[in-house]
Design a protein around this motif. Sequence first.
Motif, short mmCIF file in Angstrom:
data_model
loop_
_atom_site.label_atom_id
_atom_site.label_comp_id
_atom_site.label_asym_id
_atom_site.label_seq_id
_atom_site.Cartn_x
_atom_site.Cartn_y
_atom_site.Cartn_z
N GLY A 1 0.80 -1.22 0.00
CA GLY A 1 0.00 0.00 0.00
C GLY A 1 0.83 1.27 0.00
N LYS A 2 2.13 1.14 -0.24
CA LYS A 2 3.03 2.31 -0.29
C LYS A 2 2.94 2.96 -1.67
N ASP A 3 2.95 4.29 -1.67
CA ASP A 3 2.91 5.03 -2.93
C ASP A 3 4.20 4.83 -3.70
N MET A 4 4.07 4.66 -5.00
CA MET A 4 5.26 4.53 -5.85
C MET A 4 5.00 5.11 -7.22
N TYR A 5 6.10 5.38 -7.92
CA TYR A 5 6.06 5.93 -9.27
C TYR A 5 6.86 5.02 -10.19
N SER B 1 11.57 2.57 -11.45
CA SER B 1 10.53 2.77 -10.44
C SER B 1 11.16 3.21 -9.13
N LYS B 2 10.40 3.97 -8.38
CA LYS B 2 10.83 4.45 -7.06
C LYS B 2 9.62 4.54 -6.16
N LYS B 3 9.87 4.28 -4.88
CA LYS B 3 8.83 4.55 -3.89
C LYS B 3 8.77 6.07 -3.73
N ALA B 4 7.58 6.58 -3.49
CA ALA B 4 7.42 8.02 -3.32
C ALA B 4 8.29 8.52 -2.16
N SER B 5 8.46 7.69 -1.15
CA SER B 5 9.25 8.07 0.02
C SER B 5 10.75 8.14 -0.27
N ASP B 6 11.19 7.61 -1.42
CA ASP B 6 12.61 7.67 -1.81
C ASP B 6 13.01 9.03 -2.38
N GLY B 7 12.02 9.88 -2.64
CA GLY B 7 12.31 11.18 -3.23
C GLY B 7 11.52 12.27 -2.54
N ILE B 8 11.65 13.46 -3.09
CA ILE B 8 10.91 14.60 -2.54
C ILE B 8 9.51 14.63 -3.13
#
Length: 161
Positions: free
Chosen positions: A76-80, A93-100
């Motif tokens: 359920g973690k946000d990702m792009y 791909s990256k988890k939203a929490s990995d970036g700003i």
Amino acid sequence: MRKKALIFTAVFGIIFLAVLLFSASIFKSAMAQKEEGHETAAAAAKEKTNLTDAEKVETFVGKQKYYVVSGTDKQGKDMYVWVPADKKAKILSKKASDGISSGKAAKIVQDAGLVSKLNDVHLARENDVLLWEVTYINKNGQYSFSYVDFTSGKILKNITP
């Protein structure tokens, strides 16, 4: 005299209706092109990454064309997911929490003193560099872009066409 006015009104009405229908057809065609490839990109993102739910797909066209898929993974973690239109390029791909966040990217550009009026913030990509594209009206009244690194938050490029 009334007959001429009635004929004129009828002819004008028919021409107006024809122009309206033609314009609606052009608009529908343009919108279909904008979303072309979105379903394929979402499916590729789910297949090649941990993405399980694709909530939104946007198109970014820079040096190359990319589809940016936003959603969530199994936890359920946000990702792009950045899916290239060119099938030979790799999907990133990256988890939203990995970036700003988009808000943080906009604040970075505003704090740099570049923005008079903020327009929008979208995810972007140049080669393997993941970015936020911040669009705004600058202090001189010109439409401008700034590219902010997704991970570090550093402004990499400012463009005023």
